[in-house]
Design an enzyme around this catalytic site. Sequence first.
Site, short mmCIF file in Angstrom:
data_model
loop_
_atom_site.label_atom_id
_atom_site.label_comp_id
_atom_site.label_asym_id
_atom_site.label_seq_id
_atom_site.Cartn_x
_atom_site.Cartn_y
_atom_site.Cartn_z
N GLN A 141 43.42 31.41 34.78
CA GLN A 141 42.43 31.60 35.85
C GLN A 141 41.82 33.00 35.74
O GLN A 141 40.89 33.32 36.45
CB GLN A 141 43.11 31.47 37.22
N ASP A 192 39.90 38.47 32.60
CA ASP A 192 40.05 39.84 32.09
C ASP A 192 40.15 39.92 30.57
O ASP A 192 40.25 41.03 30.01
CB ASP A 192 41.28 40.51 32.74
N HIS A 211 38.32 29.76 35.04
CA HIS A 211 37.40 30.36 36.02
C HIS A 211 36.34 31.21 35.34
O HIS A 211 35.85 32.18 35.91
CB HIS A 211 38.17 31.18 37.06
N CYS A 252 13.66 39.62 34.12
CA CYS A 252 12.76 38.99 35.10
C CYS A 252 12.80 39.71 36.45
O CYS A 252 12.06 39.36 37.37
CB CYS A 252 13.08 37.50 35.27
N SER A 295 49.75 32.02 42.50
CA SER A 295 50.20 31.46 43.78
C SER A 295 49.93 29.95 43.81
O SER A 295 50.43 29.26 44.68
CB SER A 295 49.46 32.14 44.94
N GLU A 321 58.00 35.86 43.21
CA GLU A 321 58.49 35.22 44.43
C GLU A 321 58.31 33.70 44.34
O GLU A 321 57.63 33.21 43.44
CB GLU A 321 57.74 35.78 45.65
#
Length: 248
Positions: free
Chosen positions: A101, A104, A119, A149, A188, A214
């Site tokens: 996702q 970078d 993404h 433009c 997540s 986590e």
Amino acid sequence: MDESIEKAARAVLDSNLTLALTGAGISVESGIPDFRSKGGLWDRYDPDEYASIYSFQSNPEKVWQMLREMEETVDKARPNAAHIGLAELEAMGLLKSVITQNVDNLHQEGGSKDVIEYHGNSRSLTCLWCNRRYDYAQKKGEYPPYCECGRILKPDVVFFGEAIPMAAMTRSYELASSCQALLIIGTSAVVSPFNVLPRQAKQVGATIIEINLERTVLTDHITDILLLGKATEMVSGLVAAVRELKSL
Ligand code: OAD
């Protein structure tokens, strides 16, 4: 050898097709904050105001304040041991693709060859009005960058409200539908449709190995093996275990 890491390494060695799904957490140790942790990007910028295509269309100068901060952070970042570890698994013939996702470019810089950018990416920019495209290098340091433009350019990252690039979405779904082991690292997993992929892999019987600091929404129902800790340490541990078991 840690028991969970050994189980994960065996699952990778036994699999005919292994994938890695990654999110912002894999790049945190490269110095890029994630989105939803405390101090993350969405703590400081409201995604409704800064990350939707409608906000970009109505106020691109404002959205470029956030994009500028992101770009300056990403420019300084280098791949870490987790990006490099995945590239090593690929080179050993044990990882088919990374589906990320992230925008970078750190997987590619870390040596991964087969990277699906779910993404989009921040290496190019497009004019939403005349469709001209530019390389990031052509516009580097211009904030906001303008098209010839006269309109403000948008980076080729997917904003909320925009479609996922069709080729990335189709290939990711096909791979998730045939994989036997799935590493899911530093996400997540709350953003759709990306979060369909671990569920699809689970449905076809893949072993789901989750690496995160986590527990997440996946942990209780989708994950088979949880490696709780930093991405760099867990991926390096996994690669070392794979090498050790392979040499036996
Ligand atoms: P999130 O910020 O939602 O989640 C990052 C995850 O990484 C969290 O579960 C953290 O616990 C975990 N994490 C943080 N540091 C870590 C570390 N060093 N090692 C291991 N895990 C760590 O980021 P994403 O899931 O990537 O989309 O977010 C998904 C999408 O939401 C992004 O691609 C972006 C965002 O809105 C768009 O902008 C379209």
